[in-house]
Scaffold this motif. Structure first.
Motif, mmCIF file in Angstrom:
data_model
loop_
_atom_site.group_PDB
_atom_site.id
_atom_site.type_symbol
_atom_site.label_atom_id
_atom_site.label_comp_id
_atom_site.label_asym_id
_atom_site.label_seq_id
_atom_site.Cartn_x
_atom_site.Cartn_y
_atom_site.Cartn_z
ATOM 1 N N GLY A 1 -13.649 46.217 38.325
ATOM 2 C CA GLY A 1 -12.889 46.440 36.963
ATOM 3 C C GLY A 1 -12.349 45.396 36.360
ATOM 4 O O GLY A 1 -11.666 45.153 35.550
ATOM 5 N N ARG A 2 -12.510 43.931 37.089
ATOM 6 C CA ARG A 2 -11.992 42.615 36.464
ATOM 7 C C ARG A 2 -13.365 41.751 35.951
ATOM 8 O O ARG A 2 -14.435 41.940 36.323
ATOM 9 C CB ARG A 2 -11.245 41.977 37.842
ATOM 10 N N ILE A 3 -12.906 41.006 35.066
ATOM 11 C CA ILE A 3 -13.752 40.158 34.320
ATOM 12 C C ILE A 3 -13.325 38.799 34.699
ATOM 13 O O ILE A 3 -11.863 38.295 34.456
ATOM 14 C CB ILE A 3 -13.581 40.253 32.648
ATOM 15 N N LEU A 4 -14.051 37.775 35.245
ATOM 16 C CA LEU A 4 -13.449 36.337 35.807
ATOM 17 C C LEU A 4 -14.492 35.330 35.442
ATOM 18 O O LEU A 4 -15.883 35.605 35.194
ATOM 19 C CB LEU A 4 -13.289 36.530 37.397
ATOM 20 N N ARG A 5 -14.030 34.310 35.326
ATOM 21 C CA ARG A 5 -14.991 32.847 34.880
ATOM 22 C C ARG A 5 -14.520 32.158 36.253
ATOM 23 O O ARG A 5 -13.407 31.481 36.290
ATOM 24 C CB ARG A 5 -14.999 32.416 33.591
ATOM 25 N N LEU A 6 -15.347 31.882 37.079
ATOM 26 C CA LEU A 6 -15.341 31.239 38.306
ATOM 27 C C LEU A 6 -15.223 29.972 38.006
ATOM 28 O O LEU A 6 -16.241 29.249 37.804
ATOM 29 C CB LEU A 6 -16.271 31.883 39.455
ATOM 30 N N HIS A 7 -14.227 29.099 38.185
ATOM 31 C CA HIS A 7 -13.869 27.870 37.774
ATOM 32 C C HIS A 7 -12.689 27.175 38.598
ATOM 33 O O HIS A 7 -11.617 27.642 38.437
ATOM 34 C CB HIS A 7 -13.627 28.096 36.270
ATOM 35 N N VAL A 8 -13.078 25.954 39.385
ATOM 36 C CA VAL A 8 -12.208 25.338 40.008
ATOM 37 C C VAL A 8 -11.153 24.621 39.246
ATOM 38 O O VAL A 8 -11.319 24.162 38.056
ATOM 39 C CB VAL A 8 -12.955 24.105 40.761
ATOM 40 N N ASP A 9 -9.868 25.128 39.585
ATOM 41 C CA ASP A 9 -8.713 24.711 38.544
ATOM 42 C C ASP A 9 -7.583 24.978 39.552
ATOM 43 O O ASP A 9 -7.418 25.719 40.543
ATOM 44 C CB ASP A 9 -8.667 25.670 37.388
ATOM 45 N N THR B 1 -17.294 46.642 34.922
ATOM 46 C CA THR B 1 -16.684 46.373 33.773
ATOM 47 C C THR B 1 -17.589 46.843 32.531
ATOM 48 O O THR B 1 -17.464 47.334 31.363
ATOM 49 C CB THR B 1 -16.025 45.317 33.312
ATOM 50 N N ALA B 2 -19.018 46.412 32.750
ATOM 51 C CA ALA B 2 -20.121 46.598 31.684
ATOM 52 C C ALA B 2 -20.805 47.744 31.772
ATOM 53 O O ALA B 2 -21.480 47.749 32.853
ATOM 54 C CB ALA B 2 -20.711 45.326 31.432
ATOM 55 N N ALA B 3 -21.210 48.749 30.781
ATOM 56 C CA ALA B 3 -21.852 49.686 30.945
ATOM 57 C C ALA B 3 -23.124 49.483 29.942
ATOM 58 O O ALA B 3 -22.854 49.383 28.877
ATOM 59 C CB ALA B 3 -21.047 50.863 30.507
ATOM 60 N N ARG B 4 -24.325 49.739 30.678
ATOM 61 C CA ARG B 4 -25.610 49.639 29.907
ATOM 62 C C ARG B 4 -26.180 50.743 29.654
ATOM 63 O O ARG B 4 -25.796 51.866 30.091
ATOM 64 C CB ARG B 4 -26.639 48.968 30.918
ATOM 65 N N LYS B 5 -26.797 50.837 28.200
ATOM 66 C CA LYS B 5 -27.089 51.987 27.551
ATOM 67 C C LYS B 5 -28.171 52.697 28.160
ATOM 68 O O LYS B 5 -28.488 53.846 28.117
ATOM 69 C CB LYS B 5 -27.681 51.797 26.211
ATOM 70 N N PRO C 1 -21.490 56.030 31.527
ATOM 71 C CA PRO C 1 -20.055 56.897 31.258
ATOM 72 C C PRO C 1 -20.140 57.841 30.568
ATOM 73 O O PRO C 1 -21.288 58.044 29.426
ATOM 74 C CB PRO C 1 -19.071 55.699 30.919
ATOM 75 N N VAL C 2 -19.410 59.008 30.398
ATOM 76 C CA VAL C 2 -19.597 59.989 29.404
ATOM 77 C C VAL C 2 -18.661 59.597 28.150
ATOM 78 O O VAL C 2 -17.571 58.938 28.483
ATOM 79 C CB VAL C 2 -18.898 61.258 29.929
ATOM 80 N N ALA C 3 -19.261 59.748 26.978
ATOM 81 C CA ALA C 3 -18.442 59.502 25.671
ATOM 82 C C ALA C 3 -17.724 60.583 25.436
ATOM 83 O O ALA C 3 -17.697 61.678 25.550
ATOM 84 C CB ALA C 3 -19.426 59.435 24.512
ATOM 85 N N ARG C 4 -16.091 60.219 25.376
ATOM 86 C CA ARG C 4 -15.232 61.168 25.377
ATOM 87 C C ARG C 4 -14.444 60.829 23.714
ATOM 88 O O ARG C 4 -14.422 59.707 23.506
ATOM 89 C CB ARG C 4 -14.084 60.789 26.483
ATOM 90 N N THR D 1 -10.347 56.909 28.162
ATOM 91 C CA THR D 1 -9.720 55.484 28.796
ATOM 92 C C THR D 1 -10.818 54.301 28.085
ATOM 93 O O THR D 1 -11.770 54.344 27.477
ATOM 94 C CB THR D 1 -10.217 55.546 30.385
ATOM 95 N N SER D 2 -9.982 53.237 27.940
ATOM 96 C CA SER D 2 -10.695 51.976 27.411
ATOM 97 C C SER D 2 -11.560 51.353 28.259
ATOM 98 O O SER D 2 -12.098 50.191 27.982
ATOM 99 C CB SER D 2 -9.465 51.221 26.749
ATOM 100 N N ARG D 3 -11.412 51.721 29.634
ATOM 101 C CA ARG D 3 -12.437 51.253 30.569
ATOM 102 C C ARG D 3 -13.271 52.252 31.186
ATOM 103 O O ARG D 3 -12.988 52.578 32.235
ATOM 104 C CB ARG D 3 -11.417 50.600 31.599
ATOM 105 N N PRO D 4 -14.583 52.576 30.491
ATOM 106 C CA PRO D 4 -15.310 53.469 30.999
ATOM 107 C C PRO D 4 -15.827 52.907 32.330
ATOM 108 O O PRO D 4 -15.825 51.722 32.562
ATOM 109 C CB PRO D 4 -16.285 53.621 30.050
ATOM 110 N N TYR D 5 -16.320 53.841 33.123
ATOM 111 C CA TYR D 5 -17.096 53.691 34.418
ATOM 112 C C TYR D 5 -18.324 52.877 34.094
ATOM 113 O O TYR D 5 -19.073 53.039 33.281
ATOM 114 C CB TYR D 5 -17.519 54.962 35.004
ATOM 115 N N SER D 6 -18.296 51.690 35.219
ATOM 116 C CA SER D 6 -19.626 50.949 35.184
ATOM 117 C C SER D 6 -20.379 51.059 36.532
ATOM 118 O O SER D 6 -19.509 51.207 37.497
ATOM 119 C CB SER D 6 -19.126 49.414 34.943
ATOM 120 N N ASP D 7 -21.409 50.986 36.545
ATOM 121 C CA ASP D 7 -22.461 51.182 37.745
ATOM 122 C C ASP D 7 -22.897 49.844 38.265
ATOM 123 O O ASP D 7 -24.039 49.894 39.055
ATOM 124 C CB ASP D 7 -23.498 52.426 37.519
ATOM 125 N N SER D 8 -22.443 48.643 38.000
ATOM 126 C CA SER D 8 -23.166 47.493 38.315
ATOM 127 C C SER D 8 -21.986 46.060 38.276
ATOM 128 O O SER D 8 -21.095 46.525 37.483
ATOM 129 C CB SER D 8 -24.106 47.301 37.269
#
Length: 715
Positions: A110-118, A157-161, A167-170, A179-186
């Motif tokens: 459920g996280r979005i990251l940009r892998l960056h040495v810092d 985090t990203a759901a493809r059509k 995910p089910v449209a609610r 929910t603002s964060r629908p299920y993602s399968d990848s």
């Protein structure tokens, strides 16, 4: 232009704008339980190239093979506009771990990251000291992207059509489960390059996947014995005489000490550095280093790699440095043979050959505001982005080479690492100073192939000081780094005795720590690791909800409080640090019976317990049948070939076994077979009494074990 030509142009434009079709990858097994594929055209320079990592074949062979852990046809790649898009399948019940050295979160789904040495800036967003592009699934497999680029990660985090499990449209107007964060399968990743190598690591358990990753990268480091003792870092402007007095104070007060860290002032100039001893503070460095060695204390020198115009080798290294400077210092290009030879040869001549035992390599991580920019160029042709991702690997690799050539092990500190850096004898540290987050980072280090120390710096109270000391005792490097505040181990009189006892405990446990590091090296098992890698651990025991569920998401871990404040230390110990202000805390026990480390008393089985240990103890528990080899408390680690008596502690009601490791403790001769594992066994005799045995020492192998005694807990 004719109509015909116009149509051809329009068709060409449409085709060029169309997205590339996703391609399935072709997998090749490269080691037991490890598969490799190439997406697009991988770059010649990558993490494994920078680190020079080579698989530890014997350890991987010993693990044996496993089946490919994912549906291969659901792993896809496509290259569009010079960028590589990767997609990996994800089941509803999976949890994800890893993606680098995170400080606040263990669960990464459920996280979005940009892998960056810092330098870590207080948020788990991918910018960290070791943004290792490796993740582990609770289903028992791992994925590694061998690219030295800033990788964007969408971890479920990203759901493809076109998803087969969308995910089910609610309706937010009426549906309380919206929910603002629908299920993602990848898991999807974006690599800003025209290709990348991809590796899959089989299980069957998450720990097996981690082990394969570590062994593929050479296995963990095996520090010298002295590296597992205590280290004290001294004020940046201390002189040789000041350091002598510091060492004498430790000895007089009965505090063990194995190596002292000198901060920037050992150099004539720093930020940028000359890498030359300051003649006023250190008039006779060779004599000083030898004197400290004779006292059983080694020296570790602070450096960052940025070269002052006043350095004696500045003119010769200038052609092999970057277009931009850092603090007006030149940035050596260690991907040029000339640049690294000039830089490291002067370290060898002026420090290593004089007996210096290691380095603290600072500021190879970031921040953007002072490190070289991404528009910088380097003589080797490696881009600034790639150099940012690998500079920590390069300084570790080539500084260890100096010691390996002399057959002397080292153990030091560094501010940045990455994938491929597992084998380097360095521990990561930083200037962020949150005790709880330090423990979470220690947990996450086990998913990233790195070591991390929850070092002790300043404290406001004696309680905080003691609690932090307790944590470093059960960590990869027992470091006091309070030089700026001037705080000494004995500064808080109300807890001085307790602090001293923790120092002594660290030394008493050295046979255990040393054996666990050997298992990291030869078997790939992290010496300090997350509870999620422990067999029988069920984080679902802690059912404290943190948020409403994700879309139709039945896996409990994503909606329950994660366990980020307890961890395993070696094969048998569970450590649950206390923090300032706490009088009690909860501990989640894995399956099986568990016992108090100090008393041997039974504490629970597969349950949540509440403990109130008092100020003088950090809660530590031993699994049933656990064996902990210990030695008498000493002021310094044993020397080469020195025999030490061992007391073997056994806990619980089960018979147990343990592999005790032995070598000379100082050289790399173990790589040529000069070592041994001796099995310790504890079993009940016919009369019901416990009996312990240790396998005889192998002939012509290092043997530092003296007399062996036994203690069956509770006594």
């Amino acid at each position: 232009m004719s109509i015909h030509n116009l149509l051809i142009c329009c068709i060409a434009v449409v085709l060029s704008a169309a997205p590339a079709r996703a391609q399935n990858l072709s997998w090749q097994q490269v080691e037991p339980g490890i598969w490799k594929a190439k997406a697009g055209k991988p770059e010649a320079y990558d993490l494994l190239t920078a680190s020079g990592a080579e698989p530890r074949e014997e350890g991987l062979t010993e693990m044996g093979d496993s089946s490919f852990p994912l549906p291969a046809d659901e792993i896809t790649a496509r290259v569009v506009d010079g960028q590589t898009y990767l997609r990996f399948p994800l089941d509803r019940k999976e949890q994800l771990y890893g993606f680098g050295l995170n400080f606040k979160t263990v669960h990464q789904r459920g996280r979005i990251l940009r892998l960056h040495v810092d330098h870590y800036g207080g948020e788990d967003n991918g910018r960290t000291h070791a943004p290792t592009p490796f993740y582990v699934s609770s289903k028992g497999y791992g994925v590694f992207i061998n690219s030295a680029r800033y990788i964007k990660v969408y971890a479920g985090t990203a759901a493809r059509k076109d998803s087969e499990d969308p995910p089910v449209a609610r309706d937010r107007n009426t549906d309380p489960d919206w929910t603002s964060r629908p299920y993602s399968d990848s898991v999807e990743m974006l690599v800003p390059a025209e290709g990348a190598e991809v590796y899959i690591f089989g299980g069957p358990t998450p720990l097996d996947a981690v082990r394969r990753y570590n062994l593929f990268n050479g296995g963990g480091p095996l520090p010298p014995r002295w590296g597992l003792g205590f280290t004290q870092r001294v004020h940046r402007l201390y002189s040789a005489e000041d350091i002598r007095q510091e060492a004498e104070a430790f000895a007089e007060r009965g505090y063990p000490l194995d190596f002292i860290g000198l901060e920037p002032g050992w150099q004539s100039k720093s930020y940028p550095g000359t890498f030359e001893w300051d003649g006023g503070r250190f008039p006779e460095p060779r004599t000083f280093v030898r004197e400290m060695l004779d006292k059983g204390i080694r020296l570790n020198l602070w450096i960052n790699p940025y070269v002052s115009p006043d350095a004696s080798f500045a003119d010769s290294i200038a052609p092999y440095t970057a277009s931009h400077t850092v603090w007006a210092g030149m940035v050596p290009d260690f991907n040029t043979r000339e640049g690294r030879n000039i830089f490291f040869s002067q370290l060898e001549e002026n420090q290593v050959d004089r007996g210096v035992s290691g380095y603290k390599i600072d500021e190879v991580d970031g921040y953007d505001r002072w490190v070289w920019p991404d528009v910088a160029t380097f003589p080797s042709g490696v881009t600034a982005e790639q150099m940012r991702q690998t500079y920590g690997l390069l300084v570790q690799r080539y500084s260890e080479d100096m010691f390996e050539k002399r057959n002397r092990r080292t153990f030091g500190l560094v501010r940045a690492s990455n994938g491929g850096g597992t084998s380097f004898p360095y521990v990561i540290y930083n200037d962020y100073y949150n005790h709880r987050n330090f423990i979470t980072a220690l947990i996450n280090s086990s998913f990233s192939g790195v070591l991390w120390t929850p070092e002790v710096r300043a404290s406001e109270t004696g309680e905080e000081w003691l609690r932090r000391v307790q944590s470093v005792v059960f960590s990869p490097m027992a470091m006091i780094n309070a030089w700026s505040s001037g705080t000494k181990p004995w500064s808080f009189a109300e807890v001085e005795q307790e602090v001293r006892e923790m120092f002594r405990l660290r030394m008493r446990m050295m046979p255990y720590w040393y054996s666990e590091y050997a298992k990291y090296h030869f078997k790939g098992i992290p010496p300090f690791r997350a509870m999620n890698l422990e067999e029988g651990f069920r984080s679902g025991l802690k059912m404290e909800a943190t948020e409403k569920g994700l879309e139709e998401n039945p896996y409990a871990e994503a909606v329950r409080k994660e366990i980020n404040d307890q961890y395993m230390a070696g094969e048998y110990l569970l450590v649950a640090p206390m923090f300032e202000g706490q009088e009690s805390r909860e501990v989640v026990l894995p399956d099986g019976r568990w016992y108090d480390f100090y008393t041997g008393n039974y504490v629970g089985e597969s349950e949540i317990i509440t403990v109130s240990p008092g100020l003088d103890k950090i809660p530590v528990f031993v699994k049933d049948g656990g064996i902990i080899p210990m030695m008498p408390a000493r002021m310094h680690a044993p020397g080469a070939g020195e025999k030490v008596n061992i007391q073997v502690r056994h806990y619980g009601e089960k018979a147990g076994s343990y592999l005790l490791y032995d070598d000379d403790g100082l050289t790399y001769d173990y790589e040529d077979g000069e070592y041994q594992f001796r099995e310790i066994r504890v079993e009940k005799a016919q009369d019901g009494r416990w009996e312990g045995t240790i396998a005889p020492a192998e002939k012509n192998k290092p043997n530092t074990v003296g007399e062996v005694s036994w203690r069956f807990m509770p006594p």
